[in-house]
Scaffold this motif. Structure first.
Motif, PDB file in Angstrom:
ATOM      1  N   VAL A   1      71.332  84.408  -4.261  1.00 45.72           N
ATOM      2  CA  VAL A   1      70.749  83.344  -3.430  1.00 45.72           C
ATOM      3  C   VAL A   1      70.997  81.980  -4.081  1.00 45.72           C
ATOM      4  O   VAL A   1      71.359  81.015  -3.402  1.00 45.72           O
ATOM      5  CB  VAL A   1      69.252  83.590  -3.162  1.00 45.72           C
ATOM      6  N   MET A   2      70.842  81.893  -5.402  1.00 45.17           N
ATOM      7  CA  MET A   2      71.115  80.637  -6.101  1.00 45.17           C
ATOM      8  C   MET A   2      72.586  80.248  -5.952  1.00 45.17           C
ATOM      9  O   MET A   2      72.905  79.080  -5.762  1.00 45.17           O
ATOM     10  CB  MET A   2      70.737  80.752  -7.581  1.00 45.17           C
ATOM     11  N   GLN A   3      73.471  81.232  -6.016  1.00 43.03           N
ATOM     12  CA  GLN A   3      74.894  80.952  -5.826  1.00 43.03           C
ATOM     13  C   GLN A   3      75.159  80.466  -4.405  1.00 43.03           C
ATOM     14  O   GLN A   3      75.898  79.496  -4.205  1.00 43.03           O
ATOM     15  CB  GLN A   3      75.722  82.201  -6.118  1.00 43.03           C
ATOM     16  N   ALA A   4      74.558  81.146  -3.438  1.00 41.89           N
ATOM     17  CA  ALA A   4      74.774  80.778  -2.030  1.00 41.89           C
ATOM     18  C   ALA A   4      74.218  79.394  -1.722  1.00 41.89           C
ATOM     19  O   ALA A   4      74.783  78.652  -0.903  1.00 41.89           O
ATOM     20  CB  ALA A   4      74.122  81.820  -1.110  1.00 41.89           C
ATOM     21  N   GLU A   5      73.155  79.025  -2.369  1.00 37.35           N
ATOM     22  CA  GLU A   5      72.502  77.752  -2.078  1.00 37.35           C
ATOM     23  C   GLU A   5      73.096  76.583  -2.871  1.00 37.35           C
ATOM     24  O   GLU A   5      73.238  75.481  -2.341  1.00 37.35           O
ATOM     25  CB  GLU A   5      71.002  77.885  -2.365  1.00 37.35           C
ATOM     26  N   TYR A   6      73.449  76.823  -4.142  1.00 38.65           N
ATOM     27  CA  TYR A   6      73.804  75.705  -5.023  1.00 38.65           C
ATOM     28  C   TYR A   6      75.168  75.785  -5.700  1.00 38.65           C
ATOM     29  O   TYR A   6      75.717  74.758  -6.059  1.00 38.65           O
ATOM     30  CB  TYR A   6      72.736  75.534  -6.109  1.00 38.65           C
ATOM     31  N   LEU A   7      75.699  76.955  -5.927  1.00 37.32           N
ATOM     32  CA  LEU A   7      76.961  77.055  -6.673  1.00 37.32           C
ATOM     33  C   LEU A   7      78.186  77.136  -5.784  1.00 37.32           C
ATOM     34  O   LEU A   7      79.180  76.470  -6.027  1.00 37.32           O
ATOM     35  CB  LEU A   7      76.942  78.267  -7.620  1.00 37.32           C
TER      36      LEU A   7
ATOM     37  N   SER B   1      63.676  86.730   4.043  1.00 37.84           N
ATOM     38  CA  SER B   1      63.820  87.211   2.664  1.00 37.84           C
ATOM     39  C   SER B   1      64.577  86.192   1.821  1.00 37.84           C
ATOM     40  O   SER B   1      64.199  85.908   0.677  1.00 37.84           O
ATOM     41  CB  SER B   1      64.556  88.554   2.628  1.00 37.84           C
ATOM     42  N   TYR B   2      65.640  85.642   2.365  1.00 35.85           N
ATOM     43  CA  TYR B   2      66.426  84.613   1.673  1.00 35.85           C
ATOM     44  C   TYR B   2      65.520  83.436   1.324  1.00 35.85           C
ATOM     45  O   TYR B   2      65.515  82.954   0.180  1.00 35.85           O
ATOM     46  CB  TYR B   2      67.574  84.169   2.575  1.00 35.85           C
ATOM     47  N   GLU B   3      64.767  82.963   2.306  1.00 36.33           N
ATOM     48  CA  GLU B   3      63.892  81.810   2.092  1.00 36.33           C
ATOM     49  C   GLU B   3      62.802  82.108   1.067  1.00 36.33           C
ATOM     50  O   GLU B   3      62.453  81.252   0.254  1.00 36.33           O
ATOM     51  CB  GLU B   3      63.294  81.353   3.418  1.00 36.33           C
ATOM     52  N   THR B   4      62.267  83.332   1.080  1.00 35.06           N
ATOM     53  CA  THR B   4      61.241  83.731   0.110  1.00 35.06           C
ATOM     54  C   THR B   4      61.820  83.755  -1.295  1.00 35.06           C
ATOM     55  O   THR B   4      61.205  83.246  -2.240  1.00 35.06           O
ATOM     56  CB  THR B   4      60.654  85.106   0.477  1.00 35.06           C
ATOM     57  N   ILE B   5      63.003  84.330  -1.443  1.00 38.42           N
ATOM     58  CA  ILE B   5      63.656  84.385  -2.755  1.00 38.42           C
ATOM     59  C   ILE B   5      63.935  82.980  -3.257  1.00 38.42           C
ATOM     60  O   ILE B   5      63.698  82.670  -4.434  1.00 38.42           O
ATOM     61  CB  ILE B   5      64.945  85.235  -2.689  1.00 38.42           C
ATOM     62  N   LEU B   6      64.410  82.115  -2.394  1.00 35.08           N
ATOM     63  CA  LEU B   6      64.686  80.732  -2.776  1.00 35.08           C
ATOM     64  C   LEU B   6      63.406  80.021  -3.225  1.00 35.08           C
ATOM     65  O   LEU B   6      63.406  79.294  -4.222  1.00 35.08           O
ATOM     66  CB  LEU B   6      65.354  79.984  -1.627  1.00 35.08           C
ATOM     67  N   THR B   7      62.313  80.271  -2.537  1.00 33.20           N
ATOM     68  CA  THR B   7      61.025  79.680  -2.913  1.00 33.20           C
ATOM     69  C   THR B   7      60.581  80.172  -4.290  1.00 33.20           C
ATOM     70  O   THR B   7      60.113  79.381  -5.118  1.00 33.20           O
ATOM     71  CB  THR B   7      59.949  80.008  -1.859  1.00 33.20           C
ATOM     72  N   VAL B   8      60.747  81.452  -4.553  1.00 35.87           N
ATOM     73  CA  VAL B   8      60.392  82.029  -5.857  1.00 35.87           C
ATOM     74  C   VAL B   8      61.228  81.382  -6.961  1.00 35.87           C
ATOM     75  O   VAL B   8      60.701  81.003  -8.014  1.00 35.87           O
ATOM     76  CB  VAL B   8      60.572  83.565  -5.842  1.00 35.87           C
ATOM     77  N   VAL B   9      62.514  81.253  -6.722  1.00 36.03           N
ATOM     78  CA  VAL B   9      63.408  80.633  -7.709  1.00 36.03           C
ATOM     79  C   VAL B   9      62.985  79.185  -7.965  1.00 36.03           C
ATOM     80  O   VAL B   9      62.918  78.745  -9.120  1.00 36.03           O
ATOM     81  CB  VAL B   9      64.877  80.703  -7.228  1.00 36.03           C
ATOM     82  N   LYS B  10      62.679  78.443  -6.918  1.00 31.81           N
ATOM     83  CA  LYS B  10      62.267  77.049  -7.082  1.00 31.81           C
ATOM     84  C   LYS B  10      60.972  76.940  -7.885  1.00 31.81           C
ATOM     85  O   LYS B  10      60.818  76.031  -8.707  1.00 31.81           O
ATOM     86  CB  LYS B  10      62.118  76.370  -5.720  1.00 31.81           C
ATOM     87  N   ARG B  11      60.061  77.871  -7.693  1.00 34.11           N
ATOM     88  CA  ARG B  11      58.814  77.868  -8.488  1.00 34.11           C
ATOM     89  C   ARG B  11      59.114  78.111  -9.959  1.00 34.11           C
ATOM     90  O   ARG B  11      58.501  77.504 -10.840  1.00 34.11           O
ATOM     91  CB  ARG B  11      57.839  78.913  -7.963  1.00 34.11           C
TER      92      ARG B  11
ATOM     93  N   ALA C   1      72.202  84.324   4.467  1.00 28.18           N
ATOM     94  CA  ALA C   1      71.407  85.557   4.428  1.00 28.18           C
ATOM     95  C   ALA C   1      72.219  86.744   4.947  1.00 28.18           C
ATOM     96  O   ALA C   1      72.204  87.828   4.345  1.00 28.18           O
ATOM     97  CB  ALA C   1      70.124  85.385   5.244  1.00 28.18           C
ATOM     98  N   ARG C   2      72.932  86.539   6.049  1.00 23.61           N
ATOM     99  CA  ARG C   2      73.789  87.615   6.574  1.00 23.61           C
ATOM    100  C   ARG C   2      74.852  88.028   5.569  1.00 23.61           C
ATOM    101  O   ARG C   2      75.125  89.207   5.383  1.00 23.61           O
ATOM    102  CB  ARG C   2      74.465  87.175   7.881  1.00 23.61           C
ATOM    103  N   ALA C   3      75.452  87.049   4.906  1.00 25.04           N
ATOM    104  CA  ALA C   3      76.482  87.350   3.911  1.00 25.04           C
ATOM    105  C   ALA C   3      75.922  88.189   2.767  1.00 25.04           C
ATOM    106  O   ALA C   3      76.618  89.025   2.198  1.00 25.04           O
ATOM    107  CB  ALA C   3      77.085  86.055   3.375  1.00 25.04           C
ATOM    108  N   LEU C   4      74.650  87.977   2.463  1.00 23.86           N
ATOM    109  CA  LEU C   4      73.989  88.744   1.395  1.00 23.86           C
ATOM    110  C   LEU C   4      73.338  90.022   1.919  1.00 23.86           C
ATOM    111  O   LEU C   4      72.752  90.771   1.144  1.00 23.86           O
ATOM    112  CB  LEU C   4      72.938  87.872   0.701  1.00 23.86           C
ATOM    113  N   GLU C   5      73.425  90.215   3.235  1.00 21.12           N
ATOM    114  CA  GLU C   5      72.857  91.383   3.902  1.00 21.12           C
ATOM    115  C   GLU C   5      71.342  91.494   3.707  1.00 21.12           C
ATOM    116  O   GLU C   5      70.795  92.562   3.433  1.00 21.12           O
ATOM    117  CB  GLU C   5      73.566  92.668   3.449  1.00 21.12           C
TER     118      GLU C   5
END
Length: 124
Positions: A76-82, A107-117, A98-102
């Motif tokens: 998710v970090m790669q998809a969003e920032y790298l 779920s994508y948004e939740t994971i991104l929120t966790v990473v940001k925290r 999210a589709r690319a990560l299946e």
């Protein structure tokens, strides 16, 4: 700058650092993408002559979050920032990444929120 903005700023700084090319330091397996060069059109806007400067010490703090993240969190970090272009993030938004990560978009948004925290915690 609001909390969400400065966290995103630090994650984008990390992305620029990772994509800035080879450095004097070895790239550990599973760390940044190391030798991937970000394309100019992705780092420049119409009113900027150059991308913002990279703050290496801050990027290294974010790298620590990436290093201990689970595989899906790293993706998710790669998809969003790298490398958002590799995951369809630029052309299709969060849903395409999210589709690319299946995974589902929530779920994508939740994971991104966790990473940001986690990123917020390494700076506070």
């Amino acid at each position: 700058m609001s909390a969400a903005n400065w966290i995103d700023h630090e994650l984008k700084n990390w992305g620029r650092w990772c994509n800035s090319g080879p450095s004097d330091e070895p790239q550990a397996p599973g760390s940044c993408l190391g030798n991937l060069y970000i394309r100019d059109e992705l780092t420049r806007s119409a009113d900027d002559d150059a991308p913002p400067p990279i703050h290496e010490e801050n990027a290294k703090r974010v790298q620590k979050v990436f290093d201990v993240a689970a595989t899906l969190e790293r993706k998710v970090m790669q998809a969003e920032y790298l490398s958002p272009w590799r995951y369809g993030r630029y052309s299709g938004g969060v849903a395409a990444a999210a589709r690319a990560l299946e995974i589902s978009t929530p779920s994508y948004e939740t994971i991104l929120t966790v990473v940001k925290r986690r990123v917020e915690r390494v700076f506070t």
